[in-house]
Design an enzyme around this catalytic site. Structure first.
Site, PDB file in Angstrom:
ATOM      1  N   LYS A 209       0.670  -1.429   0.178  1.00 47.27           N
ATOM      2  CA  LYS A 209       0.060   0.059   0.162  1.00 47.27           C
ATOM      3  C   LYS A 209       1.394   1.177  -0.207  1.00 47.27           C
ATOM      4  O   LYS A 209       0.789   2.043  -1.090  1.00 47.27           O
ATOM      5  CB  LYS A 209      -1.075   0.099   1.476  1.00 47.27           C
ATOM      6  CG  LYS A 209      -1.819   0.911   1.670  1.00 47.27           C
ATOM      7  CD  LYS A 209      -3.057   0.987   2.706  1.00 47.27           C
ATOM      8  CE  LYS A 209      -3.268   1.909   2.205  1.00 47.27           C
ATOM      9  NZ  LYS A 209      -4.304   2.501   3.692  1.00 47.27           N
ATOM     10  N   GLU A 215      11.201  -4.604   3.899  1.00 49.31           N
ATOM     11  CA  GLU A 215      11.537  -5.849   3.319  1.00 49.31           C
ATOM     12  C   GLU A 215      10.183  -5.902   2.123  1.00 49.31           C
ATOM     13  O   GLU A 215      11.474  -6.557   0.879  1.00 49.31           O
ATOM     14  CB  GLU A 215      10.142  -7.331   4.043  1.00 49.31           C
ATOM     15  CG  GLU A 215      10.695  -7.035   5.812  1.00 49.31           C
ATOM     16  CD  GLU A 215      10.247  -6.229   6.827  1.00 49.31           C
ATOM     17  OE1 GLU A 215       9.693  -5.140   6.353  1.00 49.31           O
ATOM     18  OE2 GLU A 215       9.752  -6.997   7.890  1.00 49.31           O
ATOM     19  N   GLY A 269      -4.395  -2.231   5.486  1.00 49.97           N
ATOM     20  CA  GLY A 269      -3.883  -2.840   4.470  1.00 49.97           C
ATOM     21  C   GLY A 269      -4.438  -4.167   5.019  1.00 49.97           C
ATOM     22  O   GLY A 269      -4.411  -4.955   4.708  1.00 49.97           O
ATOM     23  N   ARG A 270      -4.629  -4.717   6.572  1.00 50.34           N
ATOM     24  CA  ARG A 270      -5.155  -6.207   6.506  1.00 50.34           C
ATOM     25  C   ARG A 270      -6.750  -6.664   6.243  1.00 50.34           C
ATOM     26  O   ARG A 270      -7.394  -7.634   6.778  1.00 50.34           O
ATOM     27  CB  ARG A 270      -4.962  -6.254   8.386  1.00 50.34           C
ATOM     28  CG  ARG A 270      -5.479  -4.955   9.105  1.00 50.34           C
ATOM     29  CD  ARG A 270      -5.280  -5.006  10.559  1.00 50.34           C
ATOM     30  NE  ARG A 270      -5.630  -3.694  11.234  1.00 50.34           N
ATOM     31  CZ  ARG A 270      -4.965  -2.732  11.415  1.00 50.34           C
ATOM     32  NH1 ARG A 270      -4.044  -2.591  10.585  1.00 50.34           N
ATOM     33  NH2 ARG A 270      -5.655  -2.489  12.179  1.00 50.34           N
ATOM     34  N   GLU A 355      -3.645  -6.673  15.720  1.00 47.92           N
ATOM     35  CA  GLU A 355      -3.116  -5.206  14.439  1.00 47.92           C
ATOM     36  C   GLU A 355      -4.086  -4.402  14.704  1.00 47.92           C
ATOM     37  O   GLU A 355      -3.790  -3.079  14.952  1.00 47.92           O
ATOM     38  CB  GLU A 355      -2.708  -5.599  13.536  1.00 47.92           C
ATOM     39  CG  GLU A 355      -1.886  -4.397  13.362  1.00 47.92           C
ATOM     40  CD  GLU A 355      -1.287  -4.241  11.507  1.00 47.92           C
ATOM     41  OE1 GLU A 355       0.404  -5.149  11.854  1.00 47.92           O
ATOM     42  OE2 GLU A 355      -1.623  -4.275  10.078  1.00 47.92           O
ATOM     43  N   HIS A 386      -3.817 -33.577  17.590  1.00 44.62           N
ATOM     44  CA  HIS A 386      -2.043 -33.981  18.136  1.00 44.62           C
ATOM     45  C   HIS A 386      -1.527 -33.500  18.853  1.00 44.62           C
ATOM     46  O   HIS A 386      -0.086 -33.845  19.030  1.00 44.62           O
ATOM     47  CB  HIS A 386      -1.994 -34.873  17.022  1.00 44.62           C
ATOM     48  CG  HIS A 386      -3.090 -35.939  17.176  1.00 44.62           C
ATOM     49  ND1 HIS A 386      -3.112 -37.155  17.321  1.00 44.62           N
ATOM     50  CD2 HIS A 386      -3.553 -36.056  16.187  1.00 44.62           C
ATOM     51  CE1 HIS A 386      -4.171 -37.947  17.058  1.00 44.62           C
ATOM     52  NE2 HIS A 386      -4.564 -36.654  15.944  1.00 44.62           N
ATOM     53  N   LYS A 514      10.174  -0.707  13.502  1.00 44.83           N
ATOM     54  CA  LYS A 514      10.618  -0.922  12.804  1.00 44.83           C
ATOM     55  C   LYS A 514      11.737   0.470  12.250  1.00 44.83           C
ATOM     56  O   LYS A 514      12.758   0.656  11.600  1.00 44.83           O
ATOM     57  CB  LYS A 514       9.939  -0.079  11.965  1.00 44.83           C
ATOM     58  CG  LYS A 514       8.799  -0.818  10.821  1.00 44.83           C
ATOM     59  CD  LYS A 514       8.447  -0.492  10.566  1.00 44.83           C
ATOM     60  CE  LYS A 514       6.349  -1.293   9.775  1.00 44.83           C
ATOM     61  NZ  LYS A 514       5.146  -0.127   8.771  1.00 44.83           N
TER      62      LYS A 514
HETATM   63  O1  F6P Z   1       4.226  -2.822   9.484  1.00 46.61           O
HETATM   64  C1  F6P Z   1       2.024  -2.880   9.317  1.00 46.61           C
HETATM   65  C2  F6P Z   1       2.075  -2.635   7.858  1.00 46.61           C
HETATM   66  O2  F6P Z   1       1.640  -1.411   7.883  1.00 46.61           O
HETATM   67  C3  F6P Z   1       0.168  -3.484   7.874  1.00 46.61           C
HETATM   68  O3  F6P Z   1      -0.345  -2.535   9.089  1.00 46.61           O
HETATM   69  C4  F6P Z   1       0.442  -3.689   6.487  1.00 46.61           C
HETATM   70  O4  F6P Z   1      -1.056  -4.895   6.237  1.00 46.61           O
HETATM   71  C5  F6P Z   1       2.197  -4.711   6.340  1.00 46.61           C
HETATM   72  O5  F6P Z   1       2.952  -3.848   7.167  1.00 46.61           O
HETATM   73  C6  F6P Z   1       2.555  -3.860   4.734  1.00 46.61           C
HETATM   74  O6  F6P Z   1       2.336  -2.346   4.138  1.00 46.61           O
HETATM   75  P1  F6P Z   1       2.364  -1.837   3.167  1.00 46.61           P
HETATM   76  O7  F6P Z   1       0.989  -2.999   2.260  1.00 46.61           O
HETATM   77  O8  F6P Z   1       2.508  -0.889   3.091  1.00 46.61           O
HETATM   78  O9  F6P Z   1       3.452  -2.486   2.476  1.00 46.61           O
END
Ligand code: F6P
Length: 545
Positions: A209, A215, A269-270, A355, A386, A514
């Site tokens: 987003k 990452e 995002g979630r 979150e 199990h 972060k």
């Molecule tokens: O660090 C948490 C977060 O902001 C989440 O809420 C989100 O889903 C994820 O990182 C990824 O964010 P982006 O879609 O901006 O890469």
């Protein structure tokens, strides 16, 4: 203030619930069943292809009544209206929360700042459809002219968990494209995925987003290098697609502007798998199945918006969750799908629930004096039986469980499915009824144990029972039903956030780590010294040496 701002523990209903809890806390669920012939009738909801049975909870009719009073006293109905009307209920980020618009019917209207966003949602959906069809049919090709056989989804958190859970969950409906999900910053794993793939036939979907998530961007760079290291590929343009609200950043990364799919700031995002974030879902299952997923979610939205609270599945689940969390003091909640396909559902819910509602500051900016989000965890049954069910049955903690199962199998015989589902019913039955000392003794005696052996062994074989669970029985694992199931949990999160008087749609708690990581990266890779506590300094020195 858009949502009301009331400490729930100060309400009349909460105080009544506390008093009521004092009265019934020593009652067993089986006492409730014995006293009330209509318990099952009153404590279940049938809706479309869903059945929720919540009779195996430590509640009685009065509890239910008081929990609904609590929802009313905290203006839940009005809050639902604000949510669906696109008011900026995400106040700390000054945004609306409108993932429901992403699955709306074309005739519906969802307003953001007075503008109906549904036409724009449908414009992007048509782009998703066109692009997916081109890739699936092999009309869109890689740089060397070969058709795509593999798709890598690069994204993390909400840009990974939703799409990967759905693609796995519905893999029965999958087409020929192989999908791979890369989320972690663990470059060893990236190499592991890449070593099986041919760059010429691989399409890369970068989902972020913000398009600034470290990452994701680092992984996208690494994979771009891998693509370009092939002497058959001259330009990576034909292989990269971006899904983002930050179009500029995607363009400056080098994504072709025709391959950038937008999302909007009113989609968290979630909660974004319904948007172009679900592009990999559409690629992997076909656009028709993606649409069916959206349709199922839309149906659950209507059920949630329109049903009275006593027949409203997300509301009931949320209220029972509040009872378990705040009165029974259960710290965690397990989600156990009896479907290996839904293996990733618990991790998906971990992000969306924790979150959202893992907050200690109320809507007034003050520290809460009550518990908020449960810890969510789980694994598919029967594997989970199990592994950790021992603790459910004989541990010292209360772990409320959501059992999710399907009436019909996808391809297995009904006979095999019955064998599987027998466990589903047996587990909640065992959690409810347990097994008394007398029963154990009788059983051991019948097995031929001596009096001394019976005395010695019996206590270890007792199951106290009286452990709460919900049963969610669904006709079949279809795209529509999975859409409804996910939307059900989304609305449960909303209701609990309203009641706990917290802001569910920000996530400031992920920021500090972060920031510190970016300082530490500079220290490790470029020797830029920074200050740390003694323990962290020690660990960094050990790591460097
Ligand atoms: O660090 C948490 C977060 O902001 C989440 O809420 C989100 O889903 C994820 O990182 C990824 O964010 P982006 O879609 O901006 O890469």
């Amino acid at each position: 203030m858009i949502l009301s701002n009331i400490n729930p523990t100060q309400t009349v209903a909460w105080k009544a619930l506390e008093k009521h809890f004092g009265k019934i806390k020593n009652s067993e669920m089986n006492d409730f069943f014995a006293l009330d012939d209509s318990r099952v009738e009153n404590f279940h909801v049938k809706w479309e292809q869903f059945l929720l049975d919540y009779s195996k909870n430590r509640i009685d009719n009065k509890t239910k009544e008081l929990l609904i009073d609590l929802a009313n006293e905290l203006n839940l109905k009005q809050s639902i209206t604000s949510y669906f009307q696109g008011e900026n209920i995400n106040e700390t980020e000054n945004r609306a929360v409108l993932h429901m618009a992403l699955r709306a019917k074309e005739t519906e209207s969802f307003l953001v700042n007075g503008v109906n966003v549904v036409p724009e949602v449908y414009r992007v959906k048509r782009e998703i459809e066109k692009f997916s069809n081109q890739v699936i049919k092999g009309n869109l090709k890689g740089n060397s002219g070969k058709v795509f056989t593999d798709v890598i989804n690069i994204g993390i958190g909400g840009s990974d968990l939703g799409p990967s859970m759905v693609v796995n969950g519905l893999s029965y409906y999958k087409n020929h494209l192989q999908t791979h999900f890369i989320s972690n910053a663990d470059a060893d794993f990236v190499q592991e995925v890449l070593k099986k793939l041919n760059p010429e036939t691989t399409l890369i979907v970068v989902v972020s987003k913000t398009f600034t998530t470290r990452e994701t961007i680092d992984n996208a760079r690494l994979i771009k290098e891998w693509l370009l290291s092939s002497d058959k590929i001259i330009s990576a343009d034909d292989h990269f697609v971006a899904v983002t609200a930050n179009v500029e950043e995607a363009l400056s990364f080098g994504v072709n502007k025709n391959f950038v799919f937008p999302i909007w700031d009113w989609v968290g995002g979630r909660f974004s798998l319904w948007s172009a974030v679900g592009l990999t879902i559409s690629l992997s299952l076909g656009f028709d199945n993606f649409e069916k997923l959206l349709k199922g979610a839309n149906e659950m939205d209507l059920h949630f918006k329109e049903s009275s609270f006593d027949k409203n599945i997300p509301v009931l689940l949320a209220l029972i969750g509040i009872w378990n969390n705040n009165f029974l003091k259960a710290e965690t909640e397990a989600v156990i799908p009896y479907s290996q396909y839904l293996q990733k559902l618990p991790s998906y819910l971990q992000q969306s629930v924790m979150e959202s509602n893992g907050k200690n500051i109320d809507r007034n900016g003050e520290e809460v004096n009550y518990q908020t989000s449960q810890i969510v965890w789980g694994e598919p049954g029967t594997n989970a039986q199990h592994a950790f069910f021992q603790l459910f049955h004989q541990g010292t903690k209360i772990i409320p469980v959501d059992f999710i199962g399907f009436k019909k199998p996808l391809s297995a015989s009904m006979h095999k499915h019955n064998e599987f589902m027998a466990n589903f019913f047996a587990q909640s039955e065992a959690l409810l009824n347990g097994k008394s000392l007398e029963e154990v003794k009788e059983e051991l005696t019948k097995e031929g144990c001596s009096f001394e052996e019976v005395q010695k062994l019996a206590p270890f074989k007792v199951f106290k029972g009286n452990k709460p669970s919900n049963t969610i029985l669904i006709d079949k694992l279809t795209p529509e039903n999975l859409g409804s199931l996910i939307a059900m949990y989304e609305h449960k999160i909303f209701v609990q956030g309203v009641i706990w008087n917290i802001f569910s749609y920000d996530q400031w708690g992920v920021e500090l780590g972060k920031k510190l990581a970016s300082t530490i990266i500079k220290e490790l890779n470029f020797g830029v010294k920074s200050n740390h506590d003694a323990s962290t300094s020690f660990l960094l020195n050990e790591f460097k040496n």
